[in-house]
Design a protein around this motif. Structure first.
Motif, short mmCIF file in Angstrom:
data_model
loop_
_atom_site.label_atom_id
_atom_site.label_comp_id
_atom_site.label_asym_id
_atom_site.label_seq_id
_atom_site.Cartn_x
_atom_site.Cartn_y
_atom_site.Cartn_z
N GLU A 259 6.01 -42.44 -19.29
CA GLU A 259 5.53 -43.07 -18.39
C GLU A 259 6.07 -42.78 -16.75
O GLU A 259 5.40 -42.86 -15.87
CB GLU A 259 5.52 -44.75 -18.67
CG GLU A 259 7.09 -45.09 -19.00
CD GLU A 259 7.36 -44.89 -20.62
OE1 GLU A 259 8.13 -45.76 -21.18
OE2 GLU A 259 6.82 -44.08 -21.21
N GLY A 289 -2.36 -44.58 -30.05
CA GLY A 289 -1.67 -46.15 -30.55
C GLY A 289 -1.36 -46.35 -31.82
O GLY A 289 -1.18 -47.35 -32.27
N PRO A 293 2.25 -47.75 -29.90
CA PRO A 293 1.20 -48.54 -28.77
C PRO A 293 2.16 -48.95 -27.75
O PRO A 293 1.21 -49.01 -26.63
CB PRO A 293 0.51 -49.68 -29.73
CG PRO A 293 1.29 -49.95 -30.87
CD PRO A 293 2.35 -48.36 -31.09
N TYR A 294 3.36 -49.47 -27.84
CA TYR A 294 3.96 -50.05 -26.57
C TYR A 294 4.15 -48.86 -25.50
O TYR A 294 3.92 -49.19 -24.42
CB TYR A 294 5.31 -50.48 -27.06
CG TYR A 294 5.82 -51.40 -25.92
CD1 TYR A 294 7.28 -51.08 -25.50
CD2 TYR A 294 5.21 -52.42 -25.20
CE1 TYR A 294 7.97 -51.98 -24.40
CE2 TYR A 294 6.10 -53.22 -24.22
CZ TYR A 294 7.23 -53.17 -23.79
OH TYR A 294 7.63 -53.66 -23.07
N LEU A 296 1.84 -46.35 -25.02
CA LEU A 296 0.61 -46.32 -24.24
C LEU A 296 0.61 -47.48 -23.41
O LEU A 296 -0.10 -47.02 -21.98
CB LEU A 296 -0.38 -46.35 -25.57
CG LEU A 296 -1.69 -46.09 -25.02
CD1 LEU A 296 -2.18 -44.60 -24.57
CD2 LEU A 296 -2.76 -46.48 -26.02
N PHE A 297 0.89 -48.61 -23.70
CA PHE A 297 0.71 -49.71 -22.68
C PHE A 297 1.70 -49.37 -21.47
O PHE A 297 1.23 -49.77 -20.43
CB PHE A 297 1.35 -50.94 -23.27
CG PHE A 297 1.64 -52.22 -22.40
CD1 PHE A 297 2.94 -52.53 -22.32
CD2 PHE A 297 0.59 -52.91 -21.88
CE1 PHE A 297 3.32 -53.58 -21.41
CE2 PHE A 297 0.90 -54.00 -21.05
CZ PHE A 297 2.21 -54.23 -20.83
N ASN A 301 0.49 -49.17 -17.72
CA ASN A 301 1.19 -50.14 -16.59
C ASN A 301 1.61 -49.21 -15.50
O ASN A 301 1.03 -49.29 -14.11
CB ASN A 301 2.33 -50.63 -17.15
CG ASN A 301 3.17 -51.33 -15.96
OD1 ASN A 301 2.66 -51.92 -15.11
ND2 ASN A 301 4.63 -51.20 -15.92
N ALA A 341 -7.98 -48.21 -28.89
CA ALA A 341 -6.54 -48.24 -28.47
C ALA A 341 -6.19 -48.11 -26.73
O ALA A 341 -5.70 -48.80 -26.22
CB ALA A 341 -5.73 -47.38 -29.17
N ALA A 345 -5.12 -50.98 -24.25
CA ALA A 345 -3.80 -50.83 -23.66
C ALA A 345 -4.07 -50.69 -22.03
O ALA A 345 -3.43 -51.33 -21.18
CB ALA A 345 -3.18 -49.39 -23.70
N TYR A 346 -5.24 -50.30 -21.58
CA TYR A 346 -5.61 -50.63 -20.22
C TYR A 346 -5.92 -52.20 -19.75
O TYR A 346 -5.36 -52.57 -18.79
CB TYR A 346 -6.91 -49.63 -19.79
CG TYR A 346 -7.81 -49.81 -18.71
CD1 TYR A 346 -9.06 -49.84 -18.49
CD2 TYR A 346 -7.00 -49.70 -17.30
CE1 TYR A 346 -9.79 -49.96 -17.26
CE2 TYR A 346 -7.48 -49.89 -16.26
CZ TYR A 346 -9.04 -49.87 -15.92
OH TYR A 346 -9.43 -49.84 -14.80
N GLN A 348 -4.65 -54.87 -21.31
CA GLN A 348 -2.98 -55.20 -21.27
C GLN A 348 -2.58 -55.06 -19.95
O GLN A 348 -1.69 -55.83 -19.33
CB GLN A 348 -2.58 -54.96 -22.27
CG GLN A 348 -3.00 -55.39 -23.80
CD GLN A 348 -2.34 -54.91 -24.91
OE1 GLN A 348 -1.95 -53.57 -25.05
NE2 GLN A 348 -2.09 -55.68 -26.07
N TYR A 377 1.53 -57.43 -23.17
CA TYR A 377 1.36 -56.72 -24.33
C TYR A 377 1.24 -57.32 -25.45
O TYR A 377 0.48 -57.12 -26.25
CB TYR A 377 2.75 -55.74 -24.32
CG TYR A 377 2.86 -54.88 -25.55
CD1 TYR A 377 3.64 -55.08 -26.69
CD2 TYR A 377 1.82 -53.72 -25.60
CE1 TYR A 377 3.33 -54.39 -27.91
CE2 TYR A 377 1.91 -53.09 -26.57
CZ TYR A 377 2.75 -53.36 -27.99
OH TYR A 377 2.46 -52.61 -29.13
#
Ligand code: LRH
Ligand code: MN
Length: 424
Positions: A259, A289, A293-294, A296-297, A301, A341, A345-346, A348, A377
């Motif tokens: 990220e 994901g 998955p976190y 990806l979130f 972000n 997934a 993520a988008y 959230q 999330y």
């Protein structure tokens, strides 16, 4: 093999009441749900032409049957995916695995399925039958100018295929590198690769982009000549404004902060887009994901924050592509899970209270920063993603419908048990 529209309607009717209940409770709690649904509606993920069959490893490959035998059948499968989730409206071709023999017919077929062509991919990591010179010791980096020329000509040919289909970018992933210390002069390899990429860059149409995909290891296991985001950014910066860095989530060393890489590439205006997948160890090419998955979130972000900072069009200004390989799952079911997934993520990331987050960051209120991120999330936004595809005529539960209609069996009856798709 597109589904009768009535089948999707009947599927949705049986689920609409429960769906609307969940949607209403989100709409009560979050005034921004309508805006988020609109942004999800606009978001399309490109499906890789090389991931519509069963993948495998050097240890084995276990085909599930009904695999597409041609580019036309691959487009049929992506057309079915898109009919079910209304979010897979593009296909990314890999040459020579999927050469469009008759571009006009392929364009016509794409229109019928509502598909566009995302970035095309070159392949100088395998030796093709009747190929004059081998890529065993690399392609664009090769010490032999003739091998470099062969690889440059291939990339230029791939661009031509893309132009015929309306694609606007080429992705160059190089397996080039070395397996042992001393095997390669790193500066020489970089300079030869840059020189080769400059010839490919010169062949780009005015409105085209070149995506430089990096990878930390495999199939070379001591050095990769485009080994990380820094090296890819170096090439992209030296090449010019049409060159960008493509982030394949599985191409990093363990625990890399992807990220942060995304935030900085966006800041520099050099982020091409993504090859979405997931991994626990190496380039595992698992379902998006499915492992982390976190992460990806957190990547979305940074994407939302960075794209808004540059007034970018979320749906159009970056390449949203999947790059996965299906060793144990049905390829179409795996791809439906991956698209879902990505959209979750988008959604959230769009729900994050960015103003409050900026305030908390300015106040070094670390606890509040985490609470604000995880509040988004930990909110189940699947009803928003379902509503977005429902409004576009898709199925409320694509995976359930794919199974309840036994569509894999239909494909097996049509194509056979033992068909093998080109690709990984
Ligand atoms: C390399 C890679 C690249 C493709 C290939 C199919 O690992 O991610 O994007 O060309 O997979
Ligand atoms: Mn990739």
């Amino acid at each position: 093999m597109l589904l009768e529209g009535s089948i999707i309607e009947k599927h949705n009717e049986q689920r609409l009441r429960r769906h609307n209940l969940k949607l209403a409770s989100l709409q009560d709690e979050f005034p921004e749900t309508e805006q988020i649904i609109r942004q999800i509606e606009a978001f399309q993920v490109a499906i890789p032409s090389w991931a519509l069959g069963t993948g495998g490893t050097r240890f084995g490959r276990f085909s599930g049957g009904g695999e597409p035998r041609s580019l036309e059948e691959k487009m049929e499968d992506v057309g079915l995916l898109h009919q079910l989730n209304r979010a897979s409206g593009a296909i990314s071709l890999h040459i020579p695995w999927d050469v469009p023999q008759d571009p006009a017919a392929i364009r016509k077929l794409a229109k019928e399925y509502g598909l566009t062509f995302d970035a095309v991919n070159s392949n100088t990591f395998q030796d093709q039958p009747h190929q004059a010179l081998s890529y065993k010791f690399g392609s664009l980096q090769h010490v032999d100018k003739a091998v470099r020329k062969q690889a440059i000509d291939h990339n230029i040919a791939v661009i031509k295929h893309g132009v015929e289909l309306g694609s606007k970018a080429i992705t160059v992933w190089l397996s080039d590198g070395s397996c042992f210390p001393g095997q390669l002069n790193f500066r020489g390899a970089f300079e030869r690769t840059l020189e080769s990429l400059q010839e490919i860059y010169q062949a780009l149409p005015a409105d085209w982009k070149v995506f430089i995909e990096y990878k930390a290891f495999e199939p070379n296991f001591y050095s990769m000549t485009v080994g990380d985001w820094g090296q890819s950014l170096l090439y992209a910066s030296k090449l010019g404004p049409k060159a960008y860095t493509l982030v394949d989530l599985g191409h990093h060393l363990p625990n890399a902060n992807i990220e942060q890489i995304v935030a900085l590439l966006l800041m520099e205006g050099k982020l091409a887009g993504f090859h979405f997948n997931d991994s626990k160890y190496g380039d595992d090419d698992l379902t998006v994901g499915s492992i982390n998955p976190y992460q990806l979130f957190l990547i979305f972000n940074e994407l939302v924050e960075g794209m808004n900072a540059r007034n970018m069009n979320h749906a159009k200004d970056l390449g949203w592509m999947i790059d996965a390989s299906h060793n144990v799952k049905d390829p179409l079911e795996d791809l439906m899970q991956s698209v879902e997934a990505i959209l979750i993520a988008y959604a959230q990331a769009l729900l994050i209270d960015t103003a409050a987050l900026k305030q908390a960051q300015a106040a070094n209120d670390v606890v509040r920063c985490q609470e604000l991120l995880q509040a988004a999330y930990r909110t189940d936004l699947r009803p928003l993603v379902a509503e977005a595809r429902f409004r576009k005529g898709g199925a409320l539960e694509p995976l359930e419908l794919f199974r309840s209609e036994a569509l894999r069996n239909t494909l097996i009856k049509k194509r056979g048990e033992k068909t093998v798709a080109t690709g990984l």
